[in-house]
Design an enzyme around this catalytic site. Structure first.
Site, PDB file in Angstrom:
ATOM      1  CD  GLU A 205      -2.883  -1.461   2.087  1.00 19.06           C
ATOM      2  OE1 GLU A 205      -2.920  -0.873   3.066  1.00 19.06           O
ATOM      3  OE2 GLU A 205      -4.466  -1.888   1.732  1.00 19.06           O
ATOM      4  CD  GLU A 397      -3.884  -6.061   2.163  1.00 16.86           C
ATOM      5  OE1 GLU A 397      -5.125  -5.191   2.465  1.00 16.86           O
ATOM      6  OE2 GLU A 397      -2.770  -6.233   2.454  1.00 16.86           O
TER       7      GLU A 397
HETATM    8  C1  BG6 Z   1      -4.368  -3.082   4.652  1.00 19.01           C
HETATM    9  C2  BG6 Z   1      -2.742  -3.701   5.295  1.00 19.01           C
HETATM   10  O1  BG6 Z   1      -4.827  -2.438   4.716  1.00 19.01           O
HETATM   11  O2  BG6 Z   1      -5.987  -3.399   5.246  1.00 19.01           O
HETATM   12  C3  BG6 Z   1      -3.317  -4.832   6.050  1.00 19.01           C
HETATM   13  O3  BG6 Z   1      -1.754  -3.808   4.012  1.00 19.01           O
HETATM   14  C4  BG6 Z   1      -4.287  -3.735   7.328  1.00 19.01           C
HETATM   15  O4  BG6 Z   1      -1.621  -4.388   6.940  1.00 19.01           O
HETATM   16  C5  BG6 Z   1      -5.627  -4.550   6.188  1.00 19.01           C
HETATM   17  O5  BG6 Z   1      -4.462  -5.210   7.892  1.00 19.01           O
HETATM   18  C6  BG6 Z   1      -6.789  -4.165   7.353  1.00 19.01           C
HETATM   19  O6  BG6 Z   1      -7.098  -3.109   8.152  1.00 19.01           O
HETATM   20  P1  BG6 Z   1      -7.169  -3.313   9.912  1.00 19.01           P
HETATM   21  O7  BG6 Z   1      -6.700  -2.037  10.004  1.00 19.01           O
HETATM   22  O8  BG6 Z   1      -8.571  -3.197   9.614  1.00 19.01           O
HETATM   23  O9  BG6 Z   1      -6.311  -4.641  10.443  1.00 19.01           O
END
Ligand code: BG6
Length: 499
Positions: A205, A397
Protein backbone atom coordinates in the site's frame (compact mmCIF):
# COMPACT_ATOMS: atom_id res chain seq x y z
CA UNK A 1 -16.80 -23.98 -18.00
CA UNK A 2 -14.75 -22.02 -15.51
CA UNK A 3 -14.47 -18.24 -15.89
CA UNK A 4 -11.23 -17.91 -13.95
CA UNK A 5 -8.03 -19.23 -15.53
CA UNK A 6 -7.01 -22.75 -14.51
CA UNK A 7 -3.89 -21.44 -12.78
CA UNK A 8 -5.81 -18.71 -10.90
CA UNK A 9 -4.30 -18.01 -7.48
CA UNK A 10 -6.72 -18.58 -4.60
CA UNK A 11 -5.62 -17.99 -1.07
CA UNK A 12 -5.08 -15.56 1.75
CA UNK A 13 -2.83 -12.72 2.83
CA UNK A 14 -0.94 -11.89 6.01
CA UNK A 15 1.73 -9.48 7.26
CA UNK A 16 4.56 -10.23 9.67
CA UNK A 17 3.90 -7.36 12.09
CA UNK A 18 0.28 -8.42 12.58
CA UNK A 19 0.68 -12.19 12.43
CA UNK A 20 4.18 -13.50 13.03
CA UNK A 21 5.12 -12.61 16.63
CA UNK A 22 8.42 -14.00 17.91
CA UNK A 23 9.75 -10.46 17.91
CA UNK A 24 12.45 -11.14 20.49
CA UNK A 25 13.37 -14.55 19.06
CA UNK A 26 15.79 -15.82 16.45
CA UNK A 27 18.13 -12.82 16.56
CA UNK A 28 15.60 -10.39 15.06
CA UNK A 29 15.94 -6.63 15.47
CA UNK A 30 12.98 -4.39 16.27
CA UNK A 31 10.98 -2.64 13.60
CA UNK A 32 8.85 0.51 13.69
CA UNK A 33 5.73 -1.68 14.20
CA UNK A 34 7.22 -3.21 17.35
CA UNK A 35 7.02 0.06 19.27
CA UNK A 36 3.38 0.72 18.34
CA UNK A 37 1.00 0.17 21.24
CA UNK A 38 -2.46 -1.39 21.08
CA UNK A 39 -5.52 0.78 20.45
CA UNK A 40 -9.17 0.40 19.55
CA UNK A 41 -11.94 1.98 17.50
CA UNK A 42 -11.93 4.93 19.89
CA UNK A 43 -8.34 4.97 21.22
CA UNK A 44 -5.43 5.77 18.89
CA UNK A 45 -2.31 3.61 18.75
CA UNK A 46 0.84 5.31 20.06
CA UNK A 47 4.53 5.17 19.23
CA UNK A 48 6.66 5.01 22.38
CA UNK A 49 9.90 6.97 22.60
CA UNK A 50 12.71 8.20 24.80
CA UNK A 51 15.03 11.19 24.83
CA UNK A 52 18.72 11.32 25.67
CA UNK A 53 17.88 12.95 29.04
CA UNK A 54 15.84 9.87 30.01
CA UNK A 55 12.41 11.40 29.40
CA UNK A 56 9.95 8.88 27.92
CA UNK A 57 6.49 9.12 26.41
CA UNK A 58 4.25 8.18 23.51
CA UNK A 59 2.77 9.98 20.49
CA UNK A 60 -0.11 8.92 18.18
CA UNK A 61 1.87 8.68 14.94
CA UNK A 62 -0.20 5.90 13.34
CA UNK A 63 -3.17 5.66 10.95
CA UNK A 64 -5.98 8.10 11.63
CA UNK A 65 -3.84 10.60 13.54
CA UNK A 66 -3.00 14.06 12.18
CA UNK A 67 0.23 13.97 14.27
CA UNK A 68 3.37 13.95 12.08
CA UNK A 69 6.29 14.41 14.53
CA UNK A 70 7.82 12.83 17.60
CA UNK A 71 8.95 15.50 20.10
CA UNK A 72 12.30 17.10 19.28
CA UNK A 73 15.16 14.77 20.26
CA UNK A 74 12.91 11.74 20.86
CA UNK A 75 13.72 8.40 19.24
CA UNK A 76 11.21 5.56 18.96
CA UNK A 77 11.94 2.66 21.30
CA UNK A 78 10.39 -0.17 23.31
CA UNK A 79 9.63 0.89 26.91
CA UNK A 80 9.58 -1.49 29.81
CA UNK A 81 6.42 -0.10 31.39
CA UNK A 82 3.31 -2.25 31.96
CA UNK A 83 1.09 0.56 30.76
CA UNK A 84 2.31 -0.09 27.20
CA UNK A 85 1.30 -3.24 25.35
CA UNK A 86 2.82 -3.98 21.93
CA UNK A 87 0.55 -6.32 19.94
CA UNK A 88 3.11 -7.22 17.25
CA UNK A 89 5.32 -9.02 19.79
CA UNK A 90 3.09 -12.09 20.00
CA UNK A 91 0.45 -11.33 17.36
CA UNK A 92 -1.03 -14.70 16.24
CA UNK A 93 2.20 -16.48 17.09
CA UNK A 94 2.69 -17.75 13.54
CA UNK A 95 6.37 -18.03 14.48
CA UNK A 96 5.49 -21.16 16.46
CA UNK A 97 2.34 -22.22 14.56
CA UNK A 98 3.41 -21.95 10.93
CA UNK A 99 3.20 -25.66 10.17
CA UNK A 100 -0.32 -25.91 11.52
CA UNK A 101 -1.51 -22.73 9.76
CA UNK A 102 -0.08 -23.68 6.38
CA UNK A 103 -1.65 -27.16 6.65
CA UNK A 104 -5.07 -25.65 7.45
CA UNK A 105 -4.76 -23.24 4.53
CA UNK A 106 -3.74 -26.10 2.22
CA UNK A 107 -6.80 -28.07 3.32
CA UNK A 108 -8.93 -25.04 2.56
CA UNK A 109 -7.67 -25.36 -1.01
CA UNK A 110 -5.19 -22.45 -1.12
CA UNK A 111 -2.60 -22.51 -3.88
CA UNK A 112 -1.15 -19.14 -2.80
CA UNK A 113 -0.31 -17.50 0.53
CA UNK A 114 0.94 -13.98 1.00
CA UNK A 115 3.48 -13.27 3.75
CA UNK A 116 5.71 -10.36 4.49
CA UNK A 117 9.31 -10.72 5.56
CA UNK A 118 10.37 -8.73 8.56
CA UNK A 119 13.40 -6.87 7.18
CA UNK A 120 14.83 -6.54 10.71
CA UNK A 121 14.67 -10.33 11.18
CA UNK A 122 17.15 -10.63 8.31
CA UNK A 123 19.11 -7.45 9.02
CA UNK A 124 18.51 -6.48 12.67
CA UNK A 125 19.63 -2.88 12.11
CA UNK A 126 18.47 -2.75 8.51
CA UNK A 127 21.92 -2.16 7.06
CA UNK A 128 24.14 -4.77 8.79
CA UNK A 129 27.11 -6.17 6.92
CA UNK A 130 25.87 -9.78 6.96
CA UNK A 131 22.35 -11.17 7.32
CA UNK A 132 21.07 -13.06 10.35
CA UNK A 133 21.25 -16.75 9.38
CA UNK A 134 18.54 -17.74 11.85
CA UNK A 135 16.13 -15.29 10.27
CA UNK A 136 16.82 -16.64 6.79
CA UNK A 137 16.30 -20.20 8.03
CA UNK A 138 12.91 -19.34 9.56
CA UNK A 139 11.52 -17.99 6.28
CA UNK A 140 13.15 -20.75 4.21
CA UNK A 141 11.36 -23.30 6.42
CA UNK A 142 8.06 -21.45 6.00
CA UNK A 143 8.39 -21.41 2.20
CA UNK A 144 9.43 -25.09 2.12
CA UNK A 145 6.34 -25.91 4.14
CA UNK A 146 4.21 -24.05 1.57
CA UNK A 147 5.86 -25.86 -1.34
CA UNK A 148 5.19 -29.20 0.37
CA UNK A 149 1.46 -28.51 -0.22
CA UNK A 150 1.85 -26.90 -3.64
CA UNK A 151 1.25 -23.42 -2.23
CA UNK A 152 2.97 -20.54 -4.06
CA UNK A 153 4.26 -17.96 -1.56
CA UNK A 154 3.76 -14.31 -2.48
CA UNK A 155 6.24 -12.26 -0.47
CA UNK A 156 5.92 -8.59 0.46
CA UNK A 157 9.37 -7.15 1.18
CA UNK A 158 8.05 -4.19 3.16
CA UNK A 159 4.66 -4.37 4.82
CA UNK A 160 4.20 -1.48 7.24
CA UNK A 161 7.50 -1.91 9.08
CA UNK A 162 10.97 -0.44 8.73
CA UNK A 163 13.95 -1.52 10.85
CA UNK A 164 13.72 0.68 13.95
CA UNK A 165 17.39 1.63 13.83
CA UNK A 166 16.90 3.15 10.35
CA UNK A 167 13.89 5.17 11.53
CA UNK A 168 15.77 6.51 14.56
CA UNK A 169 19.02 7.28 12.75
CA UNK A 170 17.87 8.42 9.30
CA UNK A 171 14.21 9.44 9.70
CA UNK A 172 13.40 6.31 7.70
CA UNK A 173 12.76 6.59 3.96
CA UNK A 174 13.32 10.35 4.08
CA UNK A 175 16.98 9.45 3.64
CA UNK A 176 18.57 7.98 0.52
CA UNK A 177 20.64 5.64 2.70
CA UNK A 178 17.64 3.30 2.83
CA UNK A 179 17.61 2.76 -0.94
CA UNK A 180 20.81 0.72 -1.07
CA UNK A 181 20.09 -0.99 2.25
CA UNK A 182 16.72 -2.15 0.88
CA UNK A 183 18.14 -3.36 -2.43
CA UNK A 184 20.77 -5.37 -0.55
CA UNK A 185 18.00 -6.87 1.61
CA UNK A 186 15.93 -7.69 -1.50
CA UNK A 187 18.96 -9.31 -3.17
CA UNK A 188 19.57 -11.38 -0.04
CA UNK A 189 15.97 -12.63 -0.23
CA UNK A 190 16.26 -13.45 -3.94
CA UNK A 191 19.45 -15.45 -3.31
CA UNK A 192 18.35 -17.14 -0.09
CA UNK A 193 14.88 -18.14 -1.30
CA UNK A 194 15.81 -19.00 -4.90
CA UNK A 195 13.61 -21.85 -6.10
CA UNK A 196 11.23 -21.30 -3.17
CA UNK A 197 9.72 -17.87 -3.98
CA UNK A 198 8.88 -16.56 -7.47
CA UNK A 199 6.57 -13.61 -6.70
CA UNK A 200 7.55 -10.58 -4.66
CA UNK A 201 5.86 -7.25 -3.87
CA UNK A 202 8.05 -4.29 -2.98
CA UNK A 203 6.01 -1.91 -0.73
CA UNK A 204 2.60 -2.69 0.74
CA UNK A 205 0.00 0.00 0.00
CA UNK A 206 2.71 2.44 -1.05
CA UNK A 207 0.12 5.22 -1.42
CA UNK A 208 -0.67 5.17 2.32
CA UNK A 209 2.52 7.19 2.79
CA UNK A 210 0.41 10.37 2.85
CA UNK A 211 -1.93 9.06 5.56
CA UNK A 212 0.59 7.26 7.76
CA UNK A 213 4.21 8.22 7.03
CA UNK A 214 5.56 6.56 10.18
CA UNK A 215 3.76 3.25 9.55
CA UNK A 216 4.61 3.00 5.87
CA UNK A 217 8.05 4.58 5.75
CA UNK A 218 9.43 4.97 9.27
CA UNK A 219 9.25 8.79 9.26
CA UNK A 220 9.43 10.22 12.76
CA UNK A 221 9.28 13.73 11.28
CA UNK A 222 7.02 14.06 8.29
CA UNK A 223 6.50 17.44 6.70
CA UNK A 224 5.28 17.35 3.06
CA UNK A 225 8.88 17.53 1.76
CA UNK A 226 9.93 14.53 3.89
CA UNK A 227 6.96 12.59 2.51
CA UNK A 228 7.88 13.47 -1.07
CA UNK A 229 11.47 12.36 -0.38
CA UNK A 230 10.26 9.06 1.06
CA UNK A 231 7.98 8.42 -1.93
CA UNK A 232 10.85 9.07 -4.32
CA UNK A 233 13.26 6.84 -2.41
CA UNK A 234 10.72 4.00 -2.32
CA UNK A 235 10.09 4.39 -6.08
CA UNK A 236 13.82 4.26 -6.73
CA UNK A 237 14.35 1.27 -4.41
CA UNK A 238 11.46 -0.55 -6.08
CA UNK A 239 12.89 0.06 -9.56
CA UNK A 240 16.38 -1.01 -8.50
CA UNK A 241 14.82 -4.16 -7.01
CA UNK A 242 13.09 -4.89 -10.34
CA UNK A 243 16.43 -4.27 -12.11
CA UNK A 244 18.22 -6.69 -9.77
CA UNK A 245 15.55 -9.36 -10.35
CA UNK A 246 15.39 -8.96 -14.11
CA UNK A 247 19.15 -8.98 -14.56
CA UNK A 248 20.10 -11.75 -12.15
CA UNK A 249 17.00 -13.78 -11.26
CA UNK A 250 15.06 -14.02 -14.49
CA UNK A 251 12.30 -16.31 -13.20
CA UNK A 252 11.13 -13.72 -10.62
CA UNK A 253 8.13 -11.44 -11.00
CA UNK A 254 8.06 -8.22 -8.98
CA UNK A 255 4.78 -6.45 -8.34
CA UNK A 256 3.78 -3.12 -6.84
CA UNK A 257 0.98 -2.85 -4.27
CA UNK A 258 -1.62 -0.10 -4.01
CA UNK A 259 -4.48 0.50 -1.55
CA UNK A 260 -7.45 1.35 -3.71
CA UNK A 261 -11.15 1.95 -3.39
CA UNK A 262 -13.11 3.65 -6.18
CA UNK A 263 -14.11 7.22 -5.30
CA UNK A 264 -17.64 8.20 -6.24
CA UNK A 265 -19.05 11.73 -6.49
CA UNK A 266 -22.07 12.11 -4.20
CA UNK A 267 -23.92 14.45 -6.59
CA UNK A 268 -23.94 15.17 -10.33
CA UNK A 269 -22.44 18.60 -9.65
CA UNK A 270 -19.38 18.73 -11.97
CA UNK A 271 -17.38 20.15 -9.06
CA UNK A 272 -18.05 16.90 -7.20
CA UNK A 273 -16.93 14.94 -10.28
CA UNK A 274 -13.65 16.86 -10.36
CA UNK A 275 -13.18 16.31 -6.65
CA UNK A 276 -13.66 12.55 -7.10
CA UNK A 277 -11.11 12.55 -9.93
CA UNK A 278 -8.60 14.49 -7.83
CA UNK A 279 -9.02 12.07 -4.93
CA UNK A 280 -8.42 9.08 -7.21
CA UNK A 281 -5.32 10.74 -8.65
CA UNK A 282 -3.89 11.11 -5.15
CA UNK A 283 -3.77 7.32 -5.10
CA UNK A 284 -3.06 6.65 -8.76
CA UNK A 285 0.01 8.90 -8.65
CA UNK A 286 1.85 6.00 -7.01
CA UNK A 287 0.86 3.43 -9.64
CA UNK A 288 1.45 5.94 -12.45
CA UNK A 289 5.10 6.13 -11.37
CA UNK A 290 5.54 2.42 -10.72
CA UNK A 291 3.67 1.13 -13.79
CA UNK A 292 4.25 3.93 -16.34
CA UNK A 293 7.72 4.96 -15.16
CA UNK A 294 7.18 8.71 -14.80
CA UNK A 295 5.79 11.33 -12.45
CA UNK A 296 2.39 12.41 -13.83
CA UNK A 297 1.89 16.08 -14.77
CA UNK A 298 -0.84 16.63 -12.16
CA UNK A 299 1.64 15.67 -9.42
CA UNK A 300 4.51 17.72 -10.82
CA UNK A 301 2.22 20.76 -10.93
CA UNK A 302 1.09 20.14 -7.35
CA UNK A 303 4.72 19.88 -6.17
CA UNK A 304 5.54 23.09 -8.06
CA UNK A 305 2.65 24.97 -6.39
CA UNK A 306 3.66 23.67 -2.94
CA UNK A 307 7.39 24.33 -3.39
CA UNK A 308 8.25 20.62 -3.10
CA UNK A 309 11.30 19.24 -4.89
CA UNK A 310 12.08 15.67 -5.97
CA UNK A 311 15.49 14.59 -4.58
CA UNK A 312 16.53 12.85 -7.82
CA UNK A 313 20.20 12.49 -8.72
CA UNK A 314 21.57 11.98 -12.21
CA UNK A 315 20.31 8.78 -13.79
CA UNK A 316 17.59 8.11 -11.17
CA UNK A 317 14.67 9.04 -13.42
CA UNK A 318 16.04 6.72 -16.16
CA UNK A 319 16.04 3.84 -13.66
CA UNK A 320 12.45 4.65 -12.62
CA UNK A 321 11.39 4.85 -16.26
CA UNK A 322 13.13 1.63 -17.32
CA UNK A 323 12.33 -0.71 -14.44
CA UNK A 324 8.59 -0.54 -13.89
CA UNK A 325 6.87 -3.36 -12.01
CA UNK A 326 5.78 -6.62 -13.66
CA UNK A 327 2.24 -6.51 -12.32
CA UNK A 328 -0.05 -4.36 -10.22
CA UNK A 329 -1.39 -5.85 -7.01
CA UNK A 330 -3.84 -4.05 -4.78
CA UNK A 331 -6.02 -4.13 -1.72
CA UNK A 332 -9.66 -3.21 -2.10
CA UNK A 333 -12.07 -3.22 0.82
CA UNK A 334 -14.75 -0.86 -0.43
CA UNK A 335 -15.31 2.54 -1.98
CA UNK A 336 -15.41 6.19 -0.94
CA UNK A 337 -17.85 9.02 -1.60
CA UNK A 338 -16.90 12.69 -1.80
CA UNK A 339 -18.87 15.89 -2.17
CA UNK A 340 -18.82 19.61 -1.61
CA UNK A 341 -22.45 19.27 -0.56
CA UNK A 342 -21.48 17.84 2.83
CA UNK A 343 -24.47 19.51 4.48
CA UNK A 344 -26.87 17.18 2.57
CA UNK A 345 -25.03 13.98 3.48
CA UNK A 346 -24.12 11.94 6.52
CA UNK A 347 -20.46 12.24 7.49
CA UNK A 348 -18.31 9.21 6.70
CA UNK A 349 -16.06 7.33 9.07
CA UNK A 350 -13.95 4.19 9.03
CA UNK A 351 -12.13 3.84 5.74
CA UNK A 352 -11.57 7.44 4.85
CA UNK A 353 -14.20 9.37 6.78
CA UNK A 354 -11.64 11.54 8.47
CA UNK A 355 -10.47 12.89 5.12
CA UNK A 356 -11.97 16.02 3.64
CA UNK A 357 -15.46 15.88 2.10
CA UNK A 358 -15.94 12.13 2.63
CA UNK A 359 -19.51 11.09 3.29
CA UNK A 360 -21.45 7.89 3.77
CA UNK A 361 -22.84 6.09 0.74
CA UNK A 362 -26.57 5.74 1.45
CA UNK A 363 -26.74 2.66 -0.81
CA UNK A 364 -24.20 0.60 1.15
CA UNK A 365 -24.08 -1.22 4.50
CA UNK A 366 -21.25 -0.55 6.96
CA UNK A 367 -19.67 -2.74 9.64
CA UNK A 368 -19.05 -1.78 13.26
CA UNK A 369 -15.84 0.04 12.30
CA UNK A 370 -17.65 2.13 9.67
CA UNK A 371 -16.23 0.24 6.66
CA UNK A 372 -18.76 0.03 3.83
CA UNK A 373 -19.25 -3.11 1.74
CA UNK A 374 -19.61 -2.31 -1.96
CA UNK A 375 -20.58 -5.32 -4.10
CA UNK A 376 -19.31 -3.68 -7.31
CA UNK A 377 -16.04 -2.27 -6.04
CA UNK A 378 -13.74 -4.96 -7.39
CA UNK A 379 -15.17 -4.80 -10.91
CA UNK A 380 -14.86 -1.02 -10.97
CA UNK A 381 -11.35 -1.15 -9.52
CA UNK A 382 -10.14 -3.75 -12.01
CA UNK A 383 -11.50 -1.77 -14.95
CA UNK A 384 -9.96 1.47 -13.68
CA UNK A 385 -6.53 -0.18 -13.48
CA UNK A 386 -6.73 -2.08 -16.74
CA UNK A 387 -7.89 0.97 -18.73
CA UNK A 388 -4.92 2.91 -17.41
CA UNK A 389 -2.10 0.35 -17.32
CA UNK A 390 -3.06 -2.64 -19.53
CA UNK A 391 -1.16 -4.97 -17.23
CA UNK A 392 -1.69 -8.11 -15.16
CA UNK A 393 -3.64 -7.43 -11.98
CA UNK A 394 -3.72 -9.26 -8.68
CA UNK A 395 -6.16 -8.67 -5.82
CA UNK A 396 -3.94 -9.44 -2.82
CA UNK A 397 -6.23 -8.07 -0.08
CA UNK A 398 -9.98 -7.97 0.39
CA UNK A 399 -11.83 -8.91 3.52
CA UNK A 400 -14.05 -7.86 6.37
CA UNK A 401 -13.19 -7.25 10.02
CA UNK A 402 -15.81 -8.22 12.57
CA UNK A 403 -16.16 -8.68 16.31
CA UNK A 404 -16.76 -12.44 15.84
CA UNK A 405 -18.57 -14.39 18.54
CA UNK A 406 -17.09 -17.79 19.33
CA UNK A 407 -20.05 -20.05 20.14
CA UNK A 408 -20.85 -23.80 19.83
CA UNK A 409 -17.13 -24.40 19.35
CA UNK A 410 -16.87 -22.20 16.23
CA UNK A 411 -17.83 -18.86 14.61
CA UNK A 412 -20.97 -18.62 12.47
CA UNK A 413 -19.81 -15.78 10.23
CA UNK A 414 -22.56 -15.45 7.60
CA UNK A 415 -21.70 -11.74 7.23
CA UNK A 416 -18.20 -12.73 6.07
CA UNK A 417 -19.58 -15.26 3.60
CA UNK A 418 -21.98 -12.61 2.20
CA UNK A 419 -19.09 -10.19 1.85
CA UNK A 420 -16.89 -12.70 0.02
CA UNK A 421 -19.71 -13.85 -2.22
CA UNK A 422 -20.41 -10.28 -3.38
CA UNK A 423 -16.75 -9.46 -3.91
CA UNK A 424 -15.81 -12.66 -5.72
CA UNK A 425 -18.87 -12.27 -7.97
CA UNK A 426 -17.82 -8.68 -8.78
CA UNK A 427 -14.31 -9.85 -9.66
CA UNK A 428 -15.70 -12.75 -11.71
CA UNK A 429 -17.89 -10.33 -13.70
CA UNK A 430 -14.79 -8.26 -14.47
CA UNK A 431 -13.06 -11.34 -15.85
CA UNK A 432 -16.08 -12.70 -17.72
CA UNK A 433 -17.66 -9.53 -19.12
CA UNK A 434 -14.76 -7.08 -19.28
CA UNK A 435 -11.86 -9.42 -20.15
CA UNK A 436 -9.65 -8.36 -17.24
CA UNK A 437 -6.41 -10.40 -16.86
CA UNK A 438 -6.64 -11.23 -13.18
CA UNK A 439 -3.92 -13.37 -11.60
CA UNK A 440 -5.69 -14.23 -8.37
CA UNK A 441 -7.65 -13.33 -5.26
CA UNK A 442 -6.17 -13.42 -1.76
CA UNK A 443 -8.49 -12.93 1.18
CA UNK A 444 -7.01 -10.60 3.80
CA UNK A 445 -6.25 -12.02 7.23
CA UNK A 446 -7.21 -15.62 6.43
CA UNK A 447 -6.03 -16.56 9.94
CA UNK A 448 -7.14 -14.08 12.65
CA UNK A 449 -4.50 -11.49 13.37
CA UNK A 450 -4.03 -8.10 15.01
CA UNK A 451 -5.66 -5.28 13.04
CA UNK A 452 -3.31 -2.69 11.73
CA UNK A 453 -5.41 0.41 12.30
CA UNK A 454 -6.61 -0.42 15.79
CA UNK A 455 -3.87 -2.76 17.02
CA UNK A 456 -6.44 -5.10 18.53
CA UNK A 457 -7.48 -8.71 18.00
CA UNK A 458 -11.19 -7.93 18.39
CA UNK A 459 -11.42 -6.83 14.77
CA UNK A 460 -11.10 -10.27 13.23
CA UNK A 461 -10.88 -10.99 9.52
CA UNK A 462 -10.03 -14.70 9.50
CA UNK A 463 -11.67 -17.84 8.26
CA UNK A 464 -9.55 -19.51 10.93
CA UNK A 465 -10.18 -18.38 14.51
CA UNK A 466 -7.23 -17.84 16.86
CA UNK A 467 -7.95 -18.11 20.57
CA UNK A 468 -6.17 -14.96 21.75
CA UNK A 469 -7.46 -11.67 23.14
CA UNK A 470 -6.39 -8.06 22.67
CA UNK A 471 -3.50 -8.55 25.13
CA UNK A 472 -2.02 -11.76 23.72
CA UNK A 473 -3.73 -13.93 26.34
CA UNK A 474 -5.19 -17.26 25.24
CA UNK A 475 -4.31 -20.75 24.06
CA UNK A 476 -3.68 -19.66 20.44
CA UNK A 477 -5.64 -22.73 19.38
CA UNK A 478 -6.84 -22.57 15.77
CA UNK A 479 -10.50 -23.37 14.91
CA UNK A 480 -12.09 -23.12 11.48
CA UNK A 481 -15.14 -20.84 11.07
CA UNK A 482 -18.16 -21.31 8.78
CA UNK A 483 -16.51 -19.07 6.17
CA UNK A 484 -13.63 -21.56 5.94
CA UNK A 485 -15.97 -24.24 4.58
CA UNK A 486 -17.65 -21.76 2.23
CA UNK A 487 -14.33 -20.55 0.75
CA UNK A 488 -13.10 -24.15 0.47
CA UNK A 489 -16.14 -24.98 -1.68
CA UNK A 490 -15.70 -21.81 -3.73
CA UNK A 491 -12.04 -22.60 -4.44
CA UNK A 492 -12.77 -26.23 -5.30
CA UNK A 493 -15.14 -25.01 -8.04
CA UNK A 494 -12.62 -22.36 -9.21
CA UNK A 495 -15.04 -19.64 -8.19
CA UNK A 496 -18.13 -21.10 -9.88
CA UNK A 497 -19.96 -22.20 -6.73
CA UNK A 498 -20.81 -19.08 -4.72
CA UNK A 499 -23.97 -20.40 -3.05
C1 BG6 B 1 -4.60 -3.03 4.69
C2 BG6 B 1 -3.26 -3.40 5.23
O1 BG6 B 1 -4.69 -1.66 4.64
O2 BG6 B 1 -5.73 -3.25 5.46
C3 BG6 B 1 -3.29 -4.49 6.30
O3 BG6 B 1 -2.37 -3.77 4.22
C4 BG6 B 1 -4.47 -4.25 7.22
O4 BG6 B 1 -2.05 -4.49 6.95
C5 BG6 B 1 -5.74 -4.31 6.40
O5 BG6 B 1 -4.53 -5.14 8.28
C6 BG6 B 1 -7.00 -4.16 7.21
O6 BG6 B 1 -6.94 -3.02 8.03
P1 BG6 B 1 -7.11 -3.11 9.59
O7 BG6 B 1 -6.73 -1.79 10.10
O8 BG6 B 1 -8.55 -3.42 9.81
O9 BG6 B 1 -6.23 -4.20 10.05
Amino acid sequence: MSRFSKDFFWGGATAANQYEGGVHEGGAGLSTADVMTNGSHTVRRQVTWKKENGETGSTPLCFGSPERHLPEGAVPCELDDPKYYYPSHIASDFYHHYKEDIKLCAEEGFNCLRFSIKWSRLFPNGDDEVPNAEGIKFYADVFDECRKYGIEPLVTLSHYETPLALAAKYNGWDNRHLVNAFVKYARTCFESFAGKVKYYLTFNEINCLDAAPYVTAGLIHADPQNIANAAFHQFLASSLTVKEAHENFSDLKIGMMLAFGPTYAYTTDPEDQLLAQRMMNRTLFYSDVQMLGRYPNYKLKEYERDGITIPAQEGDMDIISKYTCDFLSFSCYGSHVVTYHDEDAQAGEGNGGTQMHMVRNPYLKTNAWGWATDPQCLRITLNTFFDRYHCDLFCVENGIGWNDKFEDGTVHDDYRIDYMRANIKSMRDAVEFDGIPLMGYLYWGCVDMVSNGEGEMAKRYGQIYVDADNYGQGTFKRTVKDSYHWYQKCIASNGEDLD
